[in-house]
Design an enzyme around this catalytic site. Structure first.
Site, PDB file in Angstrom:
ATOM      1  N   LYS A   1       0.827  -1.208   0.000  1.00 62.85           N
ATOM      2  CA  LYS A   1       0.000   0.000   0.000  1.00 62.85           C
ATOM      3  C   LYS A   1       0.858   1.254   0.000  1.00 62.85           C
ATOM      4  O   LYS A   1       0.498   2.251  -0.627  1.00 62.85           O
ATOM      5  CB  LYS A   1      -0.933   0.008   1.212  1.00 62.85           C
ATOM      6  CG  LYS A   1      -2.075  -0.978   1.081  1.00 62.85           C
ATOM      7  CD  LYS A   1      -3.191  -0.657   2.064  1.00 62.85           C
ATOM      8  CE  LYS A   1      -4.316  -1.667   1.929  1.00 62.85           C
ATOM      9  NZ  LYS A   1      -5.323  -1.502   2.991  1.00 62.85           N
TER      10      LYS A   1
ATOM     11  N   LYS B   1      -6.106 -11.484  -7.541  1.00 63.60           N
ATOM     12  CA  LYS B   1      -7.402 -11.640  -6.885  1.00 63.60           C
ATOM     13  C   LYS B   1      -8.395 -10.599  -7.406  1.00 63.60           C
ATOM     14  O   LYS B   1      -7.999  -9.469  -7.699  1.00 63.60           O
ATOM     15  CB  LYS B   1      -7.162 -11.428  -5.383  1.00 63.60           C
ATOM     16  CG  LYS B   1      -8.263 -11.888  -4.482  1.00 63.60           C
ATOM     17  CD  LYS B   1      -7.824 -11.797  -3.034  1.00 63.60           C
ATOM     18  CE  LYS B   1      -8.644 -10.749  -2.331  1.00 63.60           C
ATOM     19  NZ  LYS B   1      -8.555 -10.795  -0.880  1.00 63.60           N
TER      20      LYS B   1
ATOM     21  N   LYS C   1     -12.474  -5.524  -4.804  1.00 66.25           N
ATOM     22  CA  LYS C   1     -13.575  -4.574  -4.854  1.00 66.25           C
ATOM     23  C   LYS C   1     -13.085  -3.149  -5.084  1.00 66.25           C
ATOM     24  O   LYS C   1     -13.852  -2.282  -5.463  1.00 66.25           O
ATOM     25  CB  LYS C   1     -14.408  -4.641  -3.572  1.00 66.25           C
ATOM     26  CG  LYS C   1     -13.696  -4.175  -2.306  1.00 66.25           C
ATOM     27  CD  LYS C   1     -14.631  -4.307  -1.127  1.00 66.25           C
ATOM     28  CE  LYS C   1     -14.040  -3.954   0.216  1.00 66.25           C
ATOM     29  NZ  LYS C   1     -12.659  -3.636   0.388  1.00 66.25           N
TER      30      LYS C   1
END
Ligand code: TRP
Length: 335
Positions: A116, A198, A201
């Protein structure tokens, strides 16, 4: 919720992006199945969401929307606690205590922080660094026994276990040391355009995911555009990640076995398979979306449910926090 014979399950999702079939098949579906056999607490972790920049009005709407989507998928507020993290101030209070028991070195090793920090180079805030400590607080404050999480959260869960043990050793037995409930790798739903990753969302490219609230024509378009692999056979073959992923989605939603599915599509074209997969997804999501719309139309009902969930959660959380404050040597609140 207070059935002492049942184990406590706790999990949560960050209110960012769009809840997608990856969240449903990888997490929420399992949560739904645990509700009878366990005391369950499901969080919308809005404090965590602030570690990346948010538009306040959007965050507010998204939190409520996620609650309604949990319910539309089958989380039942009569049996489980559905809680917005910021409604229970004890999470942040325990977070502070646990911060003092967590080492910089441990947090520096967290791969999600490194990822991140790489993605948000101009906003590497301290919250991003201490994110896993708040997650430990979420879990430990309710004395959770089991924590269903994806693979990417294994390291964070391990940290929660270490911190719980460290507290117990330093101050005496206080926290349950939680176990993870980590799904098999094969059950993961992958991105439609980049099936080696993956399905997320929060993906900026919405073509990578099927959102729970996507209308039928959008689902059809996204599946049509999903990458498949060279070759034309419709078989479960891990070497061909695109078609493999679509077949796994088909299997999870239809509950058919891989043999049954391969037999059904023997000799058929990718396009025929994709059309059937879209139909399946559309039919599956139709009742979810209908229930969602009903729930969102009655905000005061949602508020009532959230209040009752938060009240129970606060009561449970305060029990742990009072114990913790006493053990670390704080003066009890005068009465
Ligand atoms: N960090 C988790 C994720 O990104 C979300 C989360 C926050 C969580 N607190 C939690 C998950 C507690 C399980 C338990 O997926």
């Amino acid at each position: 919720m207070n059935d002492k014979t049942k184990k406590t399950v706790l999990s949560g999702i960050q209110p960012s992006g769009h809840l997608c079939i990856g969240n449903y098949l990888g997490a929420i579906k399992n949560w739904v199945a645990l509700q009878d056999s366990h005391n369950c607490i499901f969080l919308v972790v809005d404090l965590h969401a602030l570690t990346v920049k948010q538009v306040p009005s959007e965050l507010r709407n998204r939190c409520l929307s996620f609650v309604a989507q949990y319910m539309a998928c089958g989380i039942d507020p009569e049996r489980s606690l559905i809680v917005i993290q910021s409604h229970v101030p004890q999470h942040a209070e325990l977070n502070w205590i646990l911060n003092t028991l967590t080492y910089m070195g441990e947090l520096s090793r967290m791969t999600q922080f490194k990822d991140k920090a790489g993605k948000h180079e101009n906003n590497i805030n301290a919250g991003l660094f201490t994110y896993p400590v708040l997650m430990a607080a979420d879990i430990l404050i309710y004395q959770a026994d089991l924590v269903p999480v994806g693979h990417d959260q294994k390291q964070h869960l391990e940290l929660a276990r270490n911190v719980a043990q460290r507290f117990n050793t330093r101050y005496s037995e206080t926290f349950v040391v939680p176990d993870g409930l980590i799904p098999k790798v094969g059950a993961r739903v992958m991105s439609l355009q980049a099936p080696e990753r993956k399905m997320s969302k929060s993906d900026e490219n919405l073509n990578n995911l099927v959102a729970l609230l996507d209308p039928p024509e959008v689902i059809v378009r996204k599946i049509k555009r999903a990458v498949t692999d060279s070759g034309s056979e419709i078989r479960f073959d891990e070497e061909r990640p695109g078609i493999y992923n679509l077949l796994n989605i088909y299997a999870s939603i239809s509950n058919l076995s891989s043999d049954e599915i391969e037999a059904r599509f023997a000799g058929k074209l990718y396009s025929e398979f994709k059309a059937e997969l879209s139909d399946l997804l559309v039919e599956f999501l139709k009742p979810v979306q209908k229930r969602y719309a009903e729930l969102m139309q009655d905000k005061s009902h949602l508020q009532t449910l959230l209040k009752s969930g938060a009240d129970t959660a606060r009561y449970l959380a305060q029990k742990t926090l009072t114990k913790v404050y006493r053990k670390v040597g704080f003066v009890p609140y005068p009465r």
